[in-house]
Write a protein that holds these residues in place. Structure first.
Motif, PDB file in Angstrom:
ATOM      1  N   CYS A  42     -44.838  -1.943  15.661  1.00  0.00           N
ATOM      2  CA  CYS A  42     -44.749  -2.375  14.270  1.00  0.00           C
ATOM      3  C   CYS A  42     -45.892  -3.347  14.041  1.00  0.00           C
ATOM      4  N   GLN A  77     -47.676  -5.708   4.485  1.00  0.00           N
ATOM      5  CA  GLN A  77     -47.304  -4.360   4.913  1.00  0.00           C
ATOM      6  C   GLN A  77     -46.846  -4.371   6.353  1.00  0.00           C
ATOM      7  N   VAL A  96     -46.350  -1.404   9.398  1.00  0.00           N
ATOM      8  CA  VAL A  96     -46.663  -0.010   9.722  1.00  0.00           C
ATOM      9  C   VAL A  96     -46.106   0.304  11.102  1.00  0.00           C
ATOM     10  N   GLU A  97     -45.177   1.251  11.141  1.00  0.00           N
ATOM     11  CA  GLU A  97     -44.589   1.682  12.407  1.00  0.00           C
ATOM     12  C   GLU A  97     -45.361   2.872  12.971  1.00  0.00           C
ATOM     13  N   GLY A 124     -41.129  -1.451   6.608  1.00  0.00           N
ATOM     14  CA  GLY A 124     -42.088  -0.384   6.825  1.00  0.00           C
ATOM     15  C   GLY A 124     -41.552   0.949   6.324  1.00  0.00           C
TER      16      GLY A 124
END
Length: 123
Positions: A22, A3, A5-6, A114
């Motif tokens: 990120c 994964q 994730v921003e 993301g």
């Protein structure tokens, strides 16, 4: 599960700054190139910047050169995009993407993406 994730997006006035993050989950960042992309309403997604796994390659699209800086902290599994002197035309959803390897690949080659973070530059 891999994964990205921003975070770090938001509303900022023209001339302001934001730092996007990120975070990669489920794999070790060390061996991955990371790219930042953005998509404005009604426009195609465009590449903004990328950093190779060794940090030996750092690319920027012309419109952000001198204003944006990409960096990485492998110990934190995080890549940053420091955005200064923001302009209204920087308004977009910003995405990060990852690909194993020490180069800056083409957009279509990135394997992991993301969900994006919204950046709005407005007075």
């Amino acid at each position: 599960q891999l994964q990205l994730v921003e975070s770090g997006g938001g509303l900022v006035q023209p001339g302001g700054s934001l730092r996007l993050s990120c975070v990669v989950l489920g794999f070790t960042l060390d061996f991955y190139a990371i790219g930042w992309f953005r998509q404005a309403p009604g426009k195609e997604r465009e590449g903004v910047s990328c950093i190779s796994s060794s940090s030996g390659v750092r690319n920027y699209t012309d419109s952000v050169k001198g204003r944006f800086t990409i960096s990485r902290d492998n110990a934190k599994n995080t890549v940053y995009l420091q955005m200064n002197s923001l302009k209204p035309e920087d308004t977009a959803v910003y995405y990060c993407a990852a690909l194993y390897g020490d180069s800056c690949p083409e957009e279509y080659e990135y394997a992991y993406w993301g969900q994006g973070t919204q950046v709005t530059v407005s007075s």
